[in-house]
Design a protein around this motif. Structure first.
Motif, PDB file in Angstrom:
ATOM      1  N   GLU B  71      -7.668   0.034  16.201  1.00  4.53           N
ATOM      2  CA  GLU B  71      -7.139   0.914  15.630  1.00  4.53           C
ATOM      3  C   GLU B  71      -6.821   0.581  13.898  1.00  4.53           C
ATOM      4  N   ASP B  72      -6.131  -0.556  13.783  1.00  2.65           N
ATOM      5  CA  ASP B  72      -5.661  -1.273  12.977  1.00  2.65           C
ATOM      6  C   ASP B  72      -6.828  -1.237  11.731  1.00  2.65           C
ATOM      7  N   LEU B  73      -7.812  -1.989  12.317  1.00  4.62           N
ATOM      8  CA  LEU B  73      -8.874  -2.277  11.769  1.00  4.62           C
ATOM      9  C   LEU B  73      -9.692  -0.918  11.182  1.00  4.62           C
ATOM     10  N   LEU B  74      -9.768  -0.310  12.119  1.00  6.67           N
ATOM     11  CA  LEU B  74     -10.654   1.130  11.843  1.00  6.67           C
ATOM     12  C   LEU B  74     -10.009   1.869  10.701  1.00  6.67           C
ATOM     13  N   LYS B  75      -8.563   1.883  10.780  1.00  9.17           N
ATOM     14  CA  LYS B  75      -8.031   2.455   9.509  1.00  9.17           C
ATOM     15  C   LYS B  75      -7.936   1.739   8.022  1.00  9.17           C
ATOM     16  N   MET B  76      -8.352   0.416   8.243  1.00 11.75           N
ATOM     17  CA  MET B  76      -8.589  -0.214   6.975  1.00 11.75           C
ATOM     18  C   MET B  76     -10.062   0.221   6.490  1.00 11.75           C
ATOM     19  N   ILE B  77     -10.812   0.810   7.101  1.00 12.72           N
ATOM     20  CA  ILE B  77     -12.101   1.221   6.352  1.00 12.72           C
ATOM     21  C   ILE B  77     -11.837   2.395   5.341  1.00 12.72           C
ATOM     22  N   ASP B  78     -11.153   3.267   5.670  1.00 14.99           N
ATOM     23  CA  ASP B  78     -10.710   4.271   4.509  1.00 14.99           C
ATOM     24  C   ASP B  78      -9.465   3.706   3.488  1.00 14.99           C
ATOM     25  N   GLU B  79      -8.521   3.049   4.246  1.00 17.38           N
ATOM     26  CA  GLU B  79      -7.810   2.382   3.157  1.00 17.38           C
ATOM     27  C   GLU B  79      -8.056   1.497   1.966  1.00 17.38           C
ATOM     28  N   ALA B  81     -11.226   1.716   0.919  1.00 18.12           N
ATOM     29  CA  ALA B  81     -11.766   2.608  -0.061  1.00 18.12           C
ATOM     30  C   ALA B  81     -10.734   3.409  -1.245  1.00 18.12           C
ATOM     31  N   GLU B  82      -9.561   3.789  -0.592  1.00 14.21           N
ATOM     32  CA  GLU B  82      -8.626   4.275  -1.305  1.00 14.21           C
ATOM     33  C   GLU B  82      -8.093   3.288  -2.282  1.00 14.21           C
ATOM     34  N   ASN B  83      -7.964   2.297  -2.082  1.00  8.11           N
ATOM     35  CA  ASN B  83      -7.274   1.262  -2.957  1.00  8.11           C
ATOM     36  C   ASN B  83      -8.439   0.525  -3.787  1.00  8.11           C
ATOM     37  N   PHE B  84      -9.795   1.059  -3.672  1.00  9.66           N
ATOM     38  CA  PHE B  84     -10.538   1.016  -4.739  1.00  9.66           C
ATOM     39  C   PHE B  84     -10.307   1.538  -6.052  1.00  9.66           C
ATOM     40  N   LEU B  85      -9.824   2.764  -5.716  1.00 10.10           N
ATOM     41  CA  LEU B  85      -9.796   3.859  -6.629  1.00 10.10           C
ATOM     42  C   LEU B  85      -8.875   3.406  -7.981  1.00 10.10           C
ATOM     43  N   PRO B  86      -7.842   2.896  -8.005  1.00 16.12           N
ATOM     44  CA  PRO B  86      -6.950   2.679  -9.251  1.00 16.12           C
ATOM     45  C   PRO B  86      -7.795   1.339  -9.962  1.00 16.12           C
ATOM     46  N   LEU B  87      -8.508   0.673  -9.245  1.00 11.88           N
ATOM     47  CA  LEU B  87      -9.378  -0.376  -9.898  1.00 11.88           C
ATOM     48  C   LEU B  87     -10.600   0.164 -10.897  1.00 11.88           C
TER      49      LEU B  87
END
Lengths: 209, 209
Positions: B71-79, B81-87
Motif C-alpha cells: 500500500e505504501d509503495l502504491l501511494k508513492m506512485i502519485d506522491e 508525481a506531486e513532488n515533481f511539480l515544485p521542481l
C-alpha cells in the motif's frame, strides 16, 4: 475484463491474493512492459533535441522497437493467464484407475508445455529490450539517463522472473529433448542479458557521477 | 485521475511518452508494489496448508507487513508525481537579473529536496520488503517458491531504481550535509538489500533444482 485493463492498484491487489492469475508470469510481463516503456520514454525525450541530432535516426529506430516490445509484453500478461487454464484443468482430472492416471499424465505434460510458452517469450523479449537499452545508453539525453538505468533494471528483473517461471514448469516435463532445448536457450539469454543489463547500469552510474 | 488508478496499459503508455509524470520514480514504486504483492501472494498460498502449519503465525505476520508495504509503495506512485511539480515550476522561473537568479537557485534547491523524498522512501520500503522475502523463503509453500524469486527480483529492481532517482536529484543539491546523509543511508540500504535479494534468489534456485 482483461488483466492489462485493470488499474495498477487492482492488478497489484489481485496479484497479492490467492487467485490463480495473475501470478509471477503476469507480473514479470508487466515489469518487462514498464522497462520497455522507460526505454521509449528516454527516446521520446531525446528525439528533437539539437544536442543529440546526430543520433536522431538511430533513436527513432530504437523507439519503434521499444514500442513493439512493450506491446508484446503487455499482451503476455493475459496470454500467460490463459495458458495457465489447461494446467489448472489437468490438475483437476481424476486419477482413480490406471487409465485415468495415464490420461491425466498425458494431458498434464501437454499443459505444462503450454504454460511454458509465455515465460519463454518473456525471457526472449526482455533480452531484446535490454539490447535496445544497450544501444540507447550512449545516445540518450543526459537529462533522462537515470531512466535508462531504471528501464534496464526492470528488464533484468523480468528476464530472470521469466526464467523462474520456465524452470518451475519444465521441472515436471518428461520430454528430455524439449527440456534440454528450452533450458539451453533461456539459460544463455539470462546469462548474456543480465551481463549486458549490468554493463548498461554501470554506464548509467558512471554518467551520473 | 490518480496514476495508480490508471489501467496497466494506460500507465505503461503514458510512461513511454514525453509526459513529465510518471517517470522512473513512479515506475520504481509500482514495480516495488508488485514485488511486495508477490510476497503477499506466497503468504496467502501458504496460510492454511497443513504442511506449513508450524510457520502459520509467522507467515500471517509477514503477510500483514507485505500488505502495508504494498500500500505504501502504491501511494508513492502519485506522491512522486506531486513532488515533481515544485521542481518543474522552479525550472520555469526567470533568471534575467542577479536577484532572479538567486531566487531561482533558492527555490530550486528546496524543490530538489522535495523531489528526493519519495525515491528515498522507495529505497527504504523496498529494502524492508526484501527482508520480508528473506524471512519468507524458508517458510513458503514450495508450490509458490518461484514467486518468492520473482518478488525479490522486482524489489531488487525497485531498490536500485529508487537510488538512481535519488542520485539524479542530489547531484544538483548544494547542501553537503544533506547529500552526505542521504547518500550514506541509501548506499548502505542498496548494498545490503541487493546482497540479501541475491541470497534469497539463490535459495529459490536451489529449492527449484
Amino acid at each position: 475484463m482483461k488483466l492489462v485493463d485493470k488499474s495498477c492498484r487492482e492488478f497489484t491487489n489481485v496479484l497479492s491474493s490467492k487467485a490463480a492469475v495473475p501470478g509471477g508470469g503476469g507480473a514479470a510481463a508487466l515489469v518487462g512492459g514498464l522497462g520497455a516503456a522507460l526505454g521509449g520514454m528516454v527516446c521520446n525525450l531525446t528525439i528533437g533535441k539539437k544536442k543529440y541530432a546526430q543520433y536522431e535516426e538511430e533513436v527513432k529506430e530504437i523507439l519503434r522497437k521499444t514500442e513493439e516490445l512493450q506491446e508484446d509484453l503487455l499482451k503476455m500478461i493475459d496470454e500467460d493467464a490463459e495458458n495457465f487454464l489447461p494446467l489448472s484443468k489437468a490438475y483437476g482430472l481424476p486419477k482413480n484407475t490406471e487409465e485415468e492416471r495415464a490420461e491425466k499424465e498425458r494431458v498434464l505434460q501437454e499443459a505444462l508445455k503450454i504454460a511454458c510458452e509465455v515465460p519463454i517469450k518473456i525471457v526472449r523479449t526482455s533480452y531484446e529490450a535490454i539490447k535496445l537499452h544497450e544501444a540507447l545508453v550512449d545516445k540518450a539525453s543526459k537529462l533522462a539517463i537515470s531512466d535508462v538505468g531504471v528501464g534496464v533494471q526492470c528488464l533484468r528483473s523480468a528476464l530472470i522472473s521469466g526464467q523462474l517461471n520456465v524452470i518451475i514448469n519444465i521441472s515436471m516435463i518428461k520430454d528430455d529433448d524439449y527440456v534440454k532445448r528450452v533450458k539451453e536457450e533461456t539459460d544463455t539469454l539470462v546469462a548474456e542479458g543480465t551481463k549486458i543489463a549490468d554493463e548498461v547500469y554501470k554506464k548509467v552510474e558512471a554518467i551520473l557521477s
